[in-house]
Design a protein around this motif. Structure first.
Motif, PDB file in Angstrom:
ATOM      1  N   LEU A  82       0.806  -1.220   0.000  1.00 24.91           N
ATOM      2  CA  LEU A  82       0.000   0.000   0.000  1.00 24.91           C
ATOM      3  C   LEU A  82       0.844   1.278   0.000  1.00 24.91           C
ATOM      4  O   LEU A  82       0.284   2.376  -0.005  1.00 24.91           O
ATOM      5  N   CYS A  83       2.164   1.140  -0.029  1.00 24.81           N
ATOM      6  CA  CYS A  83       3.013   2.329   0.130  1.00 24.81           C
ATOM      7  C   CYS A  83       2.800   3.327  -1.005  1.00 24.81           C
ATOM      8  O   CYS A  83       2.788   4.544  -0.765  1.00 24.81           O
ATOM      9  N   GLY A  84       2.604   2.849  -2.227  1.00 24.64           N
ATOM     10  CA  GLY A  84       2.407   3.756  -3.353  1.00 24.64           C
ATOM     11  C   GLY A  84       1.124   4.556  -3.227  1.00 24.64           C
ATOM     12  O   GLY A  84       1.118   5.780  -3.401  1.00 24.64           O
ATOM     13  N   GLY A  85       0.027   3.874  -2.894  1.00 24.52           N
ATOM     14  CA  GLY A  85      -1.254   4.563  -2.735  1.00 24.52           C
ATOM     15  C   GLY A  85      -1.263   5.515  -1.557  1.00 24.52           C
ATOM     16  O   GLY A  85      -1.870   6.587  -1.606  1.00 24.52           O
ATOM     17  N   ALA A  86      -0.556   5.142  -0.457  1.00 26.50           N
ATOM     18  CA  ALA A  86      -0.484   6.026   0.702  1.00 26.50           C
ATOM     19  C   ALA A  86       0.308   7.281   0.380  1.00 26.50           C
ATOM     20  O   ALA A  86      -0.029   8.384   0.817  1.00 26.50           O
ATOM     21  N   ALA A  87       1.371   7.136  -0.412  1.00 27.98           N
ATOM     22  CA  ALA A  87       2.230   8.266  -0.731  1.00 27.98           C
ATOM     23  C   ALA A  87       1.609   9.212  -1.750  1.00 27.98           C
ATOM     24  O   ALA A  87       1.815  10.430  -1.671  1.00 27.98           O
ATOM     25  N   ASP A  88       0.849   8.664  -2.712  1.00 27.33           N
ATOM     26  CA  ASP A  88       0.258   9.562  -3.722  1.00 27.33           C
ATOM     27  C   ASP A  88      -1.145  10.034  -3.348  1.00 27.33           C
ATOM     28  O   ASP A  88      -1.768  10.803  -4.086  1.00 27.33           O
ATOM     29  N   GLY A  89      -1.648   9.566  -2.199  1.00 20.29           N
ATOM     30  CA  GLY A  89      -2.932  10.042  -1.707  1.00 20.29           C
ATOM     31  C   GLY A  89      -4.137   9.276  -2.193  1.00 20.29           C
ATOM     32  O   GLY A  89      -5.259   9.563  -1.759  1.00 20.29           O
ATOM     33  N   THR A  90      -3.953   8.292  -3.062  1.00 18.89           N
ATOM     34  CA  THR A  90      -5.106   7.538  -3.566  1.00 18.89           C
ATOM     35  C   THR A  90      -5.615   6.511  -2.563  1.00 18.89           C
ATOM     36  O   THR A  90      -6.786   6.121  -2.609  1.00 18.89           O
ATOM     37  N   GLU A  91      -4.746   6.066  -1.639  1.00 16.03           N
ATOM     38  CA  GLU A  91      -5.136   5.115  -0.592  1.00 16.03           C
ATOM     39  C   GLU A  91      -4.615   5.625   0.749  1.00 16.03           C
ATOM     40  O   GLU A  91      -3.659   5.092   1.307  1.00 16.03           O
TER      41      GLU A  91
END
Length: 350
Positions: A101-110
């Protein structure tokens, strides 16, 4: 310590203030204040994605705690319900753990929120049984917990082993709290989970304490933003409010109040910058810097809010004036991630 914000940091703060002014959180909250707890607005989530701010502390963006602090101060000033500090902290650790989930947490989508034990009542804990971890207990108050899909639970075992796990909110109980703060929603997370190998991570020793220091510092920056706005609005009100045929700003007692508020804002900002730098530098005196800042700013911002109410007089006590919304926010910030008393005791022990 010689320190000043860079041109880039000033520009970041100005950009965030401009967006918040255009999308006034307090004005939006006024429309729903009788409908229940504050919620993170769709426009806040879109801004999170468009700005990329949630990944500010990740290595890819290379931001610092000072960078984040100027953003958090603006959100406190605006009375925003978006927990920008918490979202950035969670994204930072997810990236380090290389969680899916690191990508979604960093770009704000998750967006993901960190869930930790209370500093003065650690009711959230972990226990190890072979390759299985059991997380159990109740977290410290979390803001925005009803508006995200996952939480990052950080807990300690009895042998001081530190554990992290990314958990769906469907697997825990998010219990709303009635709060003095009307600009944000607050809840606690009740956890009772058994996670097999692959569903949890071991953290370096000291991570939980560092997270608490991050949250304490950034919570104080939030209160500083609200206090700074109250100071400016109080000065302007004193200039326009007339009594006995002249502005009350001409009265010596009112001048002293406004001067003391301004001094408290600048002093709190200086000591909080020192704490943010200590977090970035990971210095040995980080604990002392954070607790000194949290204690000083916690008491200072609370006093500013009370003084603003006194100078405003009767109008400040009305429901229609925004003063009480910022005062409430400051009071709640003062109580979370360690009270003034807690940080003073901690400072004595360091």
């Amino acid at each position: 310590m010689d320190f000043a914000l860079s041109d880039e940091q000033n520009a970041l703060a100005a950009a965030e203030r401009a967006w918040l002014a255009k999308n006034s959180p307090i004005a939006s909250r006024r429309l729903t204040i009788d409908d229940g707890h504050a919620r993170i607005r769709p426009e806040d989530l879109r801004h999170l994605v468009d700005s990329g701010l949630a990944g500010l502390l990740t290595e890819d963006l290379g931001g610092t705690h000072v960078d984040l602090a100027v953003v958090v101060e603006e959100h406190g000033r605006a009375g925003s319900a978006l927990p920008i500090a918490e979202l950035c902290v969670a994204a930072q650790y997810l990236a380090r753990l290389e969680d899916p989930l690191c990508g979604g947490a960093a770009d704000g989508t998750e967006p993901v929120l960190p869930v930790v034990a209370s500093v003065d009542n650690p009711a959230l804990a972990a226990s190890l049984d072979g390759d299985t971890v059991r997380l159990h207990g109740t977290s410290a108050p979390v803001t925005g917990g009803s508006d995200v899909g996952h939480v990052l639970v950080i807990a300690q075992c009895s042998d001081s082993t530190e554990i992290a796990a990314v958990v769906s909110v469907a697997a825990v109980t998010v219990r709303p709290l009635e709060s003095l703060d009307l600009t944000r929603s607050w809840s606690v997370v009740d956890v009772d989970l058994a996670l097999d190998a692959g569903g949890w991570y071991t953290l370096p020793t000291g991570t939980a304490d560092f997270v608490h220091d991050q949250l304490a510092t950034l919570r104080a920056f939030d209160a500083l933003g609200a206090a700074s706005r109250l100071t400016e609005e109080t000065v302007e009100y004193a200039k326009s409010r007339h009594q006995f045929g002249q502005p009350i700003a001409g009265f010596q007692a009112v001048k002293h109040h406004c001067a003391n508020m301004t001094l408290s804002v600048e002093s709190a900002r200086a000591v909080l910058w020192a704490a943010a730098v200590a977090l970035d530098d990971k210095t040995s005196d980080r604990t002392a810097a954070v607790s000194a800042a949290a204690a000083y700013a916690g008491e200072g911002t609370s006093t500013i809010a009370q003084t603003a109410l006194q100078v405003h007089g009767g109008i400040g006590f009305t429901w229609d004036h925004d003063l009480h919304l910022l005062l409430r926010r400051i009071k709640v910030d003062e109580l979370l991630d360690g009270t003034v008393s807690y940080h003073r005791r901690r400072l004595v022990r360091t």
